[in-house]
Write a protein that holds these residues in place. Structure first.
Motif, short mmCIF file in Angstrom:
data_model
loop_
_atom_site.label_atom_id
_atom_site.label_comp_id
_atom_site.label_asym_id
_atom_site.label_seq_id
_atom_site.Cartn_x
_atom_site.Cartn_y
_atom_site.Cartn_z
N ARG A 53 0.84 -1.20 0.00
CA ARG A 53 0.00 0.00 0.00
C ARG A 53 0.87 1.25 0.00
N GLU A 54 0.23 2.38 -0.23
CA GLU A 54 0.94 3.67 -0.22
C GLU A 54 1.64 3.95 1.10
N ASP A 55 1.08 3.48 2.22
CA ASP A 55 1.70 3.72 3.53
C ASP A 55 2.88 2.80 3.81
N GLY A 56 3.21 1.93 2.87
CA GLY A 56 4.35 1.04 3.01
C GLY A 56 4.01 -0.36 3.52
N ALA A 57 2.80 -0.56 4.03
CA ALA A 57 2.41 -1.87 4.53
C ALA A 57 2.27 -2.87 3.38
N VAL A 58 2.59 -4.13 3.65
CA VAL A 58 2.44 -5.20 2.67
C VAL A 58 1.40 -6.19 3.18
N LEU A 59 0.81 -6.91 2.23
CA LEU A 59 -0.27 -7.83 2.56
C LEU A 59 0.25 -9.24 2.79
N LEU A 60 -0.07 -9.78 3.97
CA LEU A 60 0.17 -11.18 4.27
C LEU A 60 -1.18 -11.87 4.40
N THR A 61 -1.25 -13.11 3.96
CA THR A 61 -2.47 -13.89 4.12
C THR A 61 -2.17 -15.10 5.00
N GLN A 62 -3.19 -15.54 5.73
CA GLN A 62 -3.03 -16.70 6.59
C GLN A 62 -3.75 -17.89 5.96
N ARG A 63 -3.02 -18.98 5.82
CA ARG A 63 -3.55 -20.18 5.17
C ARG A 63 -4.72 -20.76 5.97
N ALA A 64 -5.72 -21.24 5.24
CA ALA A 64 -6.89 -21.85 5.85
C ALA A 64 -6.50 -23.14 6.59
N ALA A 65 -7.32 -23.53 7.54
CA ALA A 65 -7.06 -24.71 8.37
C ALA A 65 -6.97 -25.99 7.56
N THR A 66 -7.62 -26.04 6.42
CA THR A 66 -7.66 -27.25 5.59
C THR A 66 -6.48 -27.37 4.62
N LYS A 67 -5.63 -26.36 4.55
CA LYS A 67 -4.50 -26.34 3.61
C LYS A 67 -3.26 -26.95 4.26
N GLU A 68 -2.28 -27.33 3.42
CA GLU A 68 -0.96 -27.69 3.94
C GLU A 68 -0.41 -26.48 4.67
N SER A 69 0.38 -26.69 5.71
CA SER A 69 0.91 -25.60 6.54
C SER A 69 -0.23 -24.70 7.02
N PRO A 70 -1.25 -25.31 7.66
CA PRO A 70 -2.40 -24.52 8.10
C PRO A 70 -1.99 -23.42 9.07
N PHE A 71 -2.69 -22.30 8.98
CA PHE A 71 -2.53 -21.14 9.86
C PHE A 71 -1.23 -20.37 9.64
N PHE A 122 8.72 -14.62 -7.50
CA PHE A 122 8.27 -13.71 -6.44
C PHE A 122 8.20 -12.30 -7.00
N TYR A 123 7.03 -11.70 -6.91
CA TYR A 123 6.76 -10.37 -7.46
C TYR A 123 6.43 -9.37 -6.37
N THR A 124 6.65 -8.09 -6.68
CA THR A 124 6.10 -7.01 -5.88
C THR A 124 5.15 -6.21 -6.78
N ALA A 125 4.24 -5.49 -6.14
CA ALA A 125 3.30 -4.62 -6.85
C ALA A 125 2.74 -3.62 -5.87
N HIS A 126 2.27 -2.50 -6.40
CA HIS A 126 1.57 -1.50 -5.60
C HIS A 126 0.10 -1.85 -5.55
N ALA A 127 -0.49 -1.71 -4.39
CA ALA A 127 -1.93 -1.94 -4.25
C ALA A 127 -2.67 -0.76 -4.87
N PRO A 128 -3.73 -1.04 -5.62
CA PRO A 128 -4.54 0.06 -6.14
C PRO A 128 -5.12 0.88 -4.99
N ALA A 129 -5.37 2.17 -5.22
CA ALA A 129 -5.97 3.01 -4.19
C ALA A 129 -7.31 2.42 -3.75
N ASN A 130 -7.63 2.59 -2.49
CA ASN A 130 -8.90 2.10 -1.91
C ASN A 130 -9.09 0.60 -2.10
N THR A 131 -8.01 -0.17 -1.97
CA THR A 131 -8.08 -1.62 -2.12
C THR A 131 -8.95 -2.22 -1.02
#
Length: 183
Positions: A53-71, A122-131
């Motif tokens: 995002r514009e403020d410098g924060a990056v997005l992390l996602t947490q894997r669902a309980a049913t996936k390999e490496s859950p949580f 592995f890629y980087t990208a800017h989040a669109p405004a108001n994501t």
């Protein structure tokens, strides 16, 4: 016509991957996810996107309980499907898992990381405004915008999904540098 590896297992999905060589070039063969006998010395392509995002924060996602490496925490991504380019797969995976839509030109390739049977782009990208996030519940149980330092803290604390430890050891310094340059 591509050659396919098949299996008589009934628990695999109908997801097909291109079998690629060490340079990431398709061999003309495909493989059904979950089938037995992955061909030795070959790979499938996986992708991940570190979106900022514009403020410098990056997005992390947490894997669902049913996936390999859950949580475990990770960057949005997954396997390229047969016929997809790396960029197409990155855009599709980011959109499916988070609802974030970007153009191919928004992606900056950081590097490729080789694993036993996969090549990770592995890629980087800017989040669109108001994501606004729309999480794919079957894959992602939570998402958080975090600082670059928090990514490192989660890595050191063992909170990242298993494959991300080695990936980030190799790729995170390059990603951090790229993220600082584009801000």
């Amino acid at each position: 016509m591509p050659t396919s590896w098949t299996s008589f297992e009934t628990n695999s999905t109908d997801e097909w991957w291109d079998v690629v060589d060490a340079e990431g070039s398709p061999t003309g063969r495909t493989y059904r996810r979950g089938a037995a006998n992955w061909p030795s010395g070959f790979f499938h392509l996986i992708v991940a996107v570190c979106i900022q995002r514009e403020d410098g924060a990056v997005l992390l996602t947490q894997r669902a309980a049913t996936k390999e490496s859950p949580f475990g925490w990770e960057f949005p991504g997954g396997s390229a499907l047969s016929g997809e380019t790396s960029r197409q797969a990155a855009i599709r995976e980011l959109g499916e898992e988070t609802g974030v839509e970007i153009s191919p030109s928004a992606l900056t390739l950081i590097d490729r990381f080789a694993e036993a049977a996969a090549l990770l782009d592995f890629y980087t990208a800017h989040a669109p405004a108001n994501t606004e996030l729309r999480l794919q519940q079957s894959e992602v149980m939570a998402a958080e915008w975090v600082s670059l330092e928090e990514v490192g803290r989660r890595l050191c604390a063992g909170l990242m999904a298993d494959p991300w430890s080695a990936r980030l050891d190799a790729l995170w310094p390059l990603a951090r540098q790229a993220l600082r340059i584009v801000r």
